[in-house]
Design a protein around this motif. Structure first.
Motif, PDB file in Angstrom:
ATOM      1  N   GLU A 160       0.848  -1.187   0.000  1.00  0.00           N
ATOM      2  CA  GLU A 160       0.000   0.000   0.000  1.00  0.00           C
ATOM      3  C   GLU A 160       0.886   1.241   0.000  1.00  0.00           C
ATOM      4  OE1 GLU A 160      -3.504   0.121   2.596  1.00  0.00           O
ATOM      5  OE2 GLU A 160      -2.949  -1.900   3.258  1.00  0.00           O
ATOM      6  N   THR A 161       0.669   2.133  -0.953  1.00  0.00           N
ATOM      7  CA  THR A 161       1.507   3.325  -1.060  1.00  0.00           C
ATOM      8  C   THR A 161       0.903   4.537  -0.366  1.00  0.00           C
ATOM      9  OG1 THR A 161       0.492   4.141  -3.110  1.00  0.00           O
ATOM     10  CG2 THR A 161       2.253   2.490  -3.316  1.00  0.00           C
ATOM     11  N   ASP A 162      -0.397   4.502  -0.097  1.00  0.00           N
ATOM     12  CA  ASP A 162      -1.121   5.655   0.448  1.00  0.00           C
ATOM     13  C   ASP A 162      -1.078   6.853  -0.486  1.00  0.00           C
ATOM     14  OD1 ASP A 162      -1.888   4.355   2.824  1.00  0.00           O
ATOM     15  OD2 ASP A 162       0.066   4.783   3.741  1.00  0.00           O
ATOM     16  N   VAL A 163      -0.721   6.624  -1.762  1.00  0.00           N
ATOM     17  CA  VAL A 163      -0.723   7.694  -2.756  1.00  0.00           C
ATOM     18  C   VAL A 163      -2.136   7.853  -3.301  1.00  0.00           C
ATOM     19  CG1 VAL A 163       0.138   8.441  -5.006  1.00  0.00           C
ATOM     20  CG2 VAL A 163       1.692   7.345  -3.364  1.00  0.00           C
ATOM     21  N   GLU A 164      -2.697   9.036  -3.162  1.00  0.00           N
ATOM     22  CA  GLU A 164      -4.046   9.358  -3.639  1.00  0.00           C
ATOM     23  C   GLU A 164      -3.918  10.226  -4.890  1.00  0.00           C
ATOM     24  OE1 GLU A 164      -7.367   9.698  -4.743  1.00  0.00           O
ATOM     25  OE2 GLU A 164      -7.608   8.852  -2.715  1.00  0.00           O
ATOM     26  N   ILE A 165      -4.379   9.699  -6.029  1.00  0.00           N
ATOM     27  CA  ILE A 165      -4.202  10.445  -7.284  1.00  0.00           C
ATOM     28  C   ILE A 165      -5.467  11.178  -7.725  1.00  0.00           C
ATOM     29  CG2 ILE A 165      -2.368   8.902  -8.044  1.00  0.00           C
ATOM     30  CD1 ILE A 165      -4.409   7.678 -10.019  1.00  0.00           C
ATOM     31  N   MET A 220       5.207   5.577  -9.924  1.00  0.00           N
ATOM     32  CA  MET A 220       3.935   6.047  -9.380  1.00  0.00           C
ATOM     33  C   MET A 220       3.167   6.831 -10.456  1.00  0.00           C
ATOM     34  SD  MET A 220       3.195   5.129  -6.249  1.00  0.00           S
ATOM     35  CE  MET A 220       3.698   3.511  -6.878  1.00  0.00           C
ATOM     36  N   ILE A 221       1.892   7.017 -10.203  1.00  0.00           N
ATOM     37  CA  ILE A 221       1.038   7.780 -11.102  1.00  0.00           C
ATOM     38  C   ILE A 221       0.847   9.175 -10.513  1.00  0.00           C
ATOM     39  CG2 ILE A 221      -1.197   7.861 -12.280  1.00  0.00           C
ATOM     40  CD1 ILE A 221      -1.429   4.828 -11.718  1.00  0.00           C
ATOM     41  N   HIS A 222       1.068  10.193 -11.321  1.00  0.00           N
ATOM     42  CA  HIS A 222       0.874  11.561 -10.857  1.00  0.00           C
ATOM     43  C   HIS A 222      -0.609  11.833 -10.583  1.00  0.00           C
ATOM     44  CE1 HIS A 222       4.961  12.928 -11.447  1.00  0.00           C
ATOM     45  NE2 HIS A 222       4.963  12.459 -12.691  1.00  0.00           N
ATOM     46  N   GLU A 223      -0.868  12.817  -9.745  1.00  0.00           N
ATOM     47  CA  GLU A 223      -2.250  13.211  -9.481  1.00  0.00           C
ATOM     48  C   GLU A 223      -2.965  13.568 -10.781  1.00  0.00           C
ATOM     49  OE1 GLU A 223      -2.933  16.232  -6.626  1.00  0.00           O
ATOM     50  OE2 GLU A 223      -2.015  15.129  -4.964  1.00  0.00           O
ATOM     51  N   MET A 224      -4.206  13.157 -10.852  1.00  0.00           N
ATOM     52  CA  MET A 224      -5.002  13.441 -12.035  1.00  0.00           C
ATOM     53  C   MET A 224      -5.476  14.897 -12.025  1.00  0.00           C
ATOM     54  SD  MET A 224      -7.241   9.924 -11.975  1.00  0.00           S
ATOM     55  CE  MET A 224      -7.997  10.125 -13.589  1.00  0.00           C
ATOM     56  N   VAL A 225      -5.642  15.460 -13.206  1.00  0.00           N
ATOM     57  CA  VAL A 225      -6.147  16.813 -13.380  1.00  0.00           C
ATOM     58  C   VAL A 225      -7.276  16.750 -14.397  1.00  0.00           C
ATOM     59  CG1 VAL A 225      -5.642  19.167 -14.124  1.00  0.00           C
ATOM     60  CG2 VAL A 225      -3.905  17.844 -12.872  1.00  0.00           C
ATOM     61  N   PHE A 226      -8.427  17.326 -14.052  1.00  0.00           N
ATOM     62  CA  PHE A 226      -9.565  17.275 -14.963  1.00  0.00           C
ATOM     63  C   PHE A 226      -9.215  17.968 -16.279  1.00  0.00           C
ATOM     64  CE2 PHE A 226     -13.496  18.185 -17.002  1.00  0.00           C
ATOM     65  CZ  PHE A 226     -14.380  17.178 -16.606  1.00  0.00           C
ATOM     66  N   LYS A 227      -9.509  17.276 -17.379  1.00  0.00           N
ATOM     67  CA  LYS A 227      -9.296  17.845 -18.709  1.00  0.00           C
ATOM     68  C   LYS A 227     -10.605  17.741 -19.491  1.00  0.00           C
ATOM     69  CE  LYS A 227      -4.338  16.904 -18.952  1.00  0.00           C
ATOM     70  NZ  LYS A 227      -3.239  16.278 -19.738  1.00  0.00           N
TER      71      LYS A 227
END
Length: 375
Positions: free
Chosen positions: A297-302, A363-370
């Motif tokens: 578990e990374t605890d990374v919230e994208i 890791m996956i970067h935080e998502m940004v609405f497009k």
């Protein structure tokens, strides 16, 4: 009285939160524009098929077969969006008579669309018609994969058997497994009681390893909505259950799992429970070298919540991740987004995951609405 007051405050906050839709009066516009080398996909314009009909497509997945893409999804037909006064606010049908609430009817369709370019879609039909042999009940979250060993397309679909209310049915929920010789179906149900370790399975997803083994990631009412993974049998028509179950991979009250592999790393993402919620749900990452673990578990919230808002950055609930030309595309339902108020016309959100390959595992970067993406 305090509880009701808090509920009212919560409802007012929800209604006042920032809406995600950026386009105005977009109902009649065309959703995508293809070129010889790329295709643009709109996340704010309702998608139409090649007949000019708005697409009723939710919960499902995409499958590449030769040069064609098949998109499987739940059709909710033309019921009106509803809001309740008690949580879950966007899901009052869960308390109503079985089969009567919007999003909880027994006439949900397994819609199949076909495309060469992911932009122009042709309707192929309902692959599990109500007037066929399927059991009476409420259907959600279809996933279809192709088994080269049996040359069959295999459908797993969440099923609620008849009860007084949908809420009363959930502890007895299961998945139905169907097969077809054709990608567009129709599917014939061949297993009505898969061997899940945990009772009342809810949201699930399927993934296939490069060695030909298939896996199911799911949460269940019987375990407090905690995600685990099990290997499917060789014919992919059942799960091996307790024999291969990973144990719990998430906290309680998590659902809508995503499971996929990229460059030797397996990714499991999930969000909080979200019954047709307008806010969307988060996406927390776990990684592993194999679908059965060991998982970290990374605890990374994208997909975090916006500042001072109940809405997540992407106010969607996850459906699936598919790969196209080396890119991994997230798909999710933007619940309560229909501009005409019909649940069948709630929008889909597609976004390309941005990986940071400078770290291991990436890791996956935080998502940004497009408003639009280009594939």
């Amino acid at each position: 009285m305090i509880r009701y007051a808090l509920t009212l405050v919560y409802l007012l906050f929800a209604l006042a939160s920032e809406p995600f839709v950026h386009a105005e009066n977009a109902l009649s516009a065309f959703p995508g524009e293809a070129t010889s080398s790329s295709v643009s996909i709109s996340n704010v314009v309702p998608r139409q098929d090649d007949r000019g009909q708005l697409m009723d497509q939710h919960d499902g997945n995409l499958l590449k077969v030769g040069d064609l893409w098949y998109w499987y999804g739940m059709g909710y037909t033309d019921c009106k969006l509803e809001t309740g006064l008690i949580p879950p606010l966007d899901c009052p049908g869960i308390y109503r008579k079985f089969g009567k609430g919007c999003g909880f009817r027994t006439d949900h369709e397994l819609n199949v669309y076909v495309s060469k370019d992911l932009a122009t879609w042709s309707f192929a039909g309902d692959a599990l018609p109500v007037n066929g042999t399927r059991p009476e009940g409420i259907y959600f979250r279809p996933k279809v994969i192709f088994n080269p060993k049996t040359s069959q397309y295999v459908l797993w679909i969440n099923y609620l058997p008849p009860a007084r209310t949908p809420l009363g049915s959930y502890p007895d929920a299961t998945y139905l497994v169907g097969t077809s010789d054709k990608a567009e179906g129709p599917f014939e149900i061949v297993n009505e009681s898969p061997n899940f370790q945990h009772t009342g399975p809810g949201d699930a997803t399927l993934a296939v390893d490069e060695d030909g083994a298939a896996y199911v990631a799911y949460g269940a009412w019987g375990n407090g909505h905690r995600i685990s993974i099990e290997k499917l049998t060789d014919d992919w028509l059942d799960t091996t259950g307790e024999e291969t179950n990973t144990g719990f991979l998430s906290p309680e009250k998590r659902e809508a799992p995503l499971l996929f592999e990229r460059k030797g790393t397996w990714y499991l993402l999930y969000g909080h429970t979200c019954c047709f919620c307008r806010f969307g749900s988060g996406l927390t990452i776990s990684t592993a070298p194999h679908p059965l673990g060991p998982w970290t578990e990374t605890d990374v919230e994208i997909n975090p919540r916006k500042k001072w808002s109940a809405h997540h950055e992407i106010p969607a609930q996850a459906n699936y991740v598919f790969e196209v030309d080396g890119e991994f595309v997230y798909t999710g339902d933007l619940w309560t987004s229909a501009q005409d108020g019909l649940k069948s016309h709630d929008l889909q959100y597609w976004g390309v995951f941005d990986f940071d390959d400078t770290q291991q595992p990436p890791m996956i970067h935080e998502m940004v609405f497009k408003d639009e993406i280009v594939l």
